[in-house]
Design a protein around this motif. Structure first.
Motif, PDB file in Angstrom:
ATOM      1  N   GLU A  20       0.999  -1.149  -0.008  1.00 14.33           N
ATOM      2  CA  GLU A  20      -0.007  -0.066  -0.015  1.00 14.33           C
ATOM      3  C   GLU A  20       0.873   1.186  -0.090  1.00 14.33           C
ATOM      4  O   GLU A  20       0.447   2.320  -0.703  1.00 14.33           O
ATOM      5  CB  GLU A  20      -1.065   0.047   1.061  1.00 14.33           C
ATOM      6  N   THR A  21       1.859   1.151   0.648  1.00 17.44           N
ATOM      7  CA  THR A  21       2.732   2.402   0.868  1.00 17.44           C
ATOM      8  C   THR A  21       3.484   2.582  -0.185  1.00 17.44           C
ATOM      9  O   THR A  21       3.614   3.696  -0.767  1.00 17.44           O
ATOM     10  CB  THR A  21       3.684   2.189   2.152  1.00 17.44           C
ATOM     11  N   PHE A  22       4.069   1.383  -0.924  1.00 23.29           N
ATOM     12  CA  PHE A  22       4.590   1.569  -2.351  1.00 23.29           C
ATOM     13  C   PHE A  22       3.999   2.170  -3.176  1.00 23.29           C
ATOM     14  O   PHE A  22       4.278   3.140  -4.029  1.00 23.29           O
ATOM     15  CB  PHE A  22       5.387   0.171  -2.454  1.00 23.29           C
ATOM     16  N   GLU A  23       2.730   1.606  -3.583  1.00 25.91           N
ATOM     17  CA  GLU A  23       1.890   2.126  -4.575  1.00 25.91           C
ATOM     18  C   GLU A  23       1.371   3.687  -4.325  1.00 25.91           C
ATOM     19  O   GLU A  23       1.329   4.400  -5.376  1.00 25.91           O
ATOM     20  CB  GLU A  23       0.726   1.435  -4.583  1.00 25.91           C
ATOM     21  N   GLU A  24       1.297   4.084  -3.089  1.00 29.97           N
ATOM     22  CA  GLU A  24       0.823   5.357  -2.763  1.00 29.97           C
ATOM     23  C   GLU A  24       1.789   6.303  -3.169  1.00 29.97           C
ATOM     24  O   GLU A  24       1.614   7.379  -3.951  1.00 29.97           O
ATOM     25  CB  GLU A  24       0.453   5.618  -1.254  1.00 29.97           C
ATOM     26  N   ILE A  25       3.260   6.055  -2.489  1.00 32.08           N
ATOM     27  CA  ILE A  25       4.485   6.954  -2.846  1.00 32.08           C
ATOM     28  C   ILE A  25       4.759   6.813  -4.458  1.00 32.08           C
ATOM     29  O   ILE A  25       4.999   7.837  -4.907  1.00 32.08           O
ATOM     30  CB  ILE A  25       5.462   6.458  -1.888  1.00 32.08           C
ATOM     31  N   TYR A  26       4.728   5.721  -4.979  1.00 29.19           N
ATOM     32  CA  TYR A  26       5.097   5.713  -6.307  1.00 29.19           C
ATOM     33  C   TYR A  26       3.956   6.354  -7.340  1.00 29.19           C
ATOM     34  O   TYR A  26       4.561   7.136  -8.160  1.00 29.19           O
ATOM     35  CB  TYR A  26       4.937   4.145  -6.938  1.00 29.19           C
ATOM     36  N   TYR A  80      -5.142 -14.518  -3.553  1.00 28.35           N
ATOM     37  CA  TYR A  80      -5.630 -13.625  -4.641  1.00 28.35           C
ATOM     38  C   TYR A  80      -5.024 -12.339  -4.682  1.00 28.35           C
ATOM     39  O   TYR A  80      -4.806 -11.645  -5.788  1.00 28.35           O
ATOM     40  CB  TYR A  80      -7.183 -13.364  -4.545  1.00 28.35           C
ATOM     41  N   THR A  81      -4.629 -11.687  -3.534  1.00 29.70           N
ATOM     42  CA  THR A  81      -3.464 -10.196  -3.692  1.00 29.70           C
ATOM     43  C   THR A  81      -2.475 -10.739  -4.739  1.00 29.70           C
ATOM     44  O   THR A  81      -1.988  -9.717  -5.146  1.00 29.70           O
ATOM     45  CB  THR A  81      -3.549  -9.931  -2.288  1.00 29.70           C
ATOM     46  N   GLY A  82      -1.607 -11.748  -4.229  1.00 29.20           N
ATOM     47  CA  GLY A  82      -0.636 -12.101  -4.954  1.00 29.20           C
ATOM     48  C   GLY A  82      -0.823 -12.404  -6.512  1.00 29.20           C
ATOM     49  O   GLY A  82       0.030 -11.794  -7.097  1.00 29.20           O
ATOM     50  N   TYR A  83      -1.750 -13.013  -6.890  1.00 28.60           N
ATOM     51  CA  TYR A  83      -2.196 -13.284  -8.074  1.00 28.60           C
ATOM     52  C   TYR A  83      -2.425 -12.147  -8.785  1.00 28.60           C
ATOM     53  O   TYR A  83      -2.035 -11.792 -10.068  1.00 28.60           O
ATOM     54  CB  TYR A  83      -3.374 -14.291  -8.161  1.00 28.60           C
ATOM     55  N   THR A  84      -3.180 -11.120  -8.193  1.00 27.55           N
ATOM     56  CA  THR A  84      -3.940  -9.925  -8.886  1.00 27.55           C
ATOM     57  C   THR A  84      -2.631  -9.189  -9.091  1.00 27.55           C
ATOM     58  O   THR A  84      -2.473  -8.239  -9.995  1.00 27.55           O
ATOM     59  CB  THR A  84      -5.131  -9.302  -8.075  1.00 27.55           C
ATOM     60  N   PHE A  85      -1.820  -9.000  -7.972  1.00 29.47           N
ATOM     61  CA  PHE A  85      -0.790  -7.737  -8.061  1.00 29.47           C
ATOM     62  C   PHE A  85       0.455  -8.250  -8.607  1.00 29.47           C
ATOM     63  O   PHE A  85       1.451  -7.445  -8.723  1.00 29.47           O
ATOM     64  CB  PHE A  85      -0.577  -7.076  -6.624  1.00 29.47           C
ATOM     65  N   SER A 132       2.846  -9.973  -7.198  1.00 29.21           N
ATOM     66  CA  SER A 132       3.785  -9.688  -6.125  1.00 29.21           C
ATOM     67  C   SER A 132       3.364 -10.366  -4.941  1.00 29.21           C
ATOM     68  O   SER A 132       2.246 -10.420  -4.466  1.00 29.21           O
ATOM     69  CB  SER A 132       3.982  -8.161  -6.153  1.00 29.21           C
ATOM     70  N   THR A 133       4.671 -10.682  -4.226  1.00 32.94           N
ATOM     71  CA  THR A 133       4.521 -11.277  -2.850  1.00 32.94           C
ATOM     72  C   THR A 133       4.584 -10.345  -2.025  1.00 32.94           C
ATOM     73  O   THR A 133       4.774 -10.702  -0.800  1.00 32.94           O
ATOM     74  CB  THR A 133       5.362 -12.347  -2.671  1.00 32.94           C
ATOM     75  N   LYS A 134       4.722  -9.022  -2.171  1.00 33.72           N
ATOM     76  CA  LYS A 134       5.054  -7.915  -1.412  1.00 33.72           C
ATOM     77  C   LYS A 134       4.111  -7.906  -0.296  1.00 33.72           C
ATOM     78  O   LYS A 134       2.933  -8.159  -0.543  1.00 33.72           O
ATOM     79  CB  LYS A 134       5.111  -6.684  -2.001  1.00 33.72           C
ATOM     80  N   LYS A 135       4.362  -7.617   1.188  1.00 30.20           N
ATOM     81  CA  LYS A 135       3.518  -7.593   2.056  1.00 30.20           C
ATOM     82  C   LYS A 135       2.513  -6.390   2.024  1.00 30.20           C
ATOM     83  O   LYS A 135       2.592  -5.632   1.512  1.00 30.20           O
ATOM     84  CB  LYS A 135       4.213  -7.529   3.334  1.00 30.20           C
TER      85      LYS A 135
END
Length: 218
Positions: A23-29, A140-145, A147-150
């Protein structure tokens, strides 16, 4: 300034090294990309990124503190949402459904001879349901994004998913001293426990769906 693929990769790797949660990565990115579009093309990309980070987030080295504050806010918001979802089933109009389910369970428990193992199986399924939803959420979150990022909400979901099992162990082993002890509470006790389990599961599932939908749309 419009970044090219190489610059985008640099930005992603740069933020990945400092940020833990998706969430933080996406927001700041996204924030940096929006801000950098307003800058002239001749500015060096790396300089522009660090300037934005310094101005809006207190610098690259401060991103850890920003992320912790963001995580705390997200967890607080999600837990508050869960309590709202849970208590909604005891308010009009959902309380009618809750009451109806309670009456149905009470009738079955008091007028129909149900085998203890059947009741135990139903209750066992209800207490492991949040754990199953937690695993589905991770998949599903890993499959959708891709990414295995927490996620900043991972620990909250894990804790909420494990609460029914902990309560089950507490009630049966420490209070009644037997895995089937809760059945000895009679029709009222059975009805209360199964109704609470159902409400908890509905609230937990709705929280999962709300988080997943929000992650997709933001």
């Amino acid at each position: 300034m419009k970044p090219d693929k190489k610059q985008l990769k640099f930005l992603q790797d740069y933020l990945q090294r400092k940020l833990t949660y998706r969430e933080t990565f996406e927001e700041i990115y996204d924030h940096i990309l929006s801000a950098i579009e307003q800058l002239p093309q001749q500015i060096q990309f790396e300089v522009a990124v660090n300037k934005i980070l310094q101005t809006d987030f207190g610098g690259y080295d401060n991103l850890g503190k920003v992320e912790m504050a963001s995580k705390k806010a997200l967890v607080k918001e999600s837990f508050k949402k869960f309590t709202v979802l849970f208590t909604a089933y005891f308010k009009f109009p959902y309380v009618l459904y809750t009451g109806g389910f309670f009456v149905l369970v009470y009738y079955l428990a008091s007028h129909v001879k149900l085998e203890p193992m059947l009741l135990e199986g139903i209750f066992a399924l209800s207490i492991v349901f949040p754990g199953i939803v937690t695993l589905i959420r991770l998949y599903y979150t890993g499959y959708t994004f891709l990414s295995t990022k927490k996620s900043a909400r991972d620990r909250l979901f894990n804790n909420l998913g494990g609460i029914p099992v902990r309560i089950f162990v507490l009630i049966n082993l420490f209070i009644f001293g037997t895995p089937l002890g809760w059945i000895a509470t009679g029709a009222i006790g059975i009805s209360i426990l199964l109704t609470l389990a159902l409400v908890y599961n509905f609230a937990f599932y709705k929280l999962y769906k709300a988080e997943f939908k929000m992650s997709i749309t933001t």
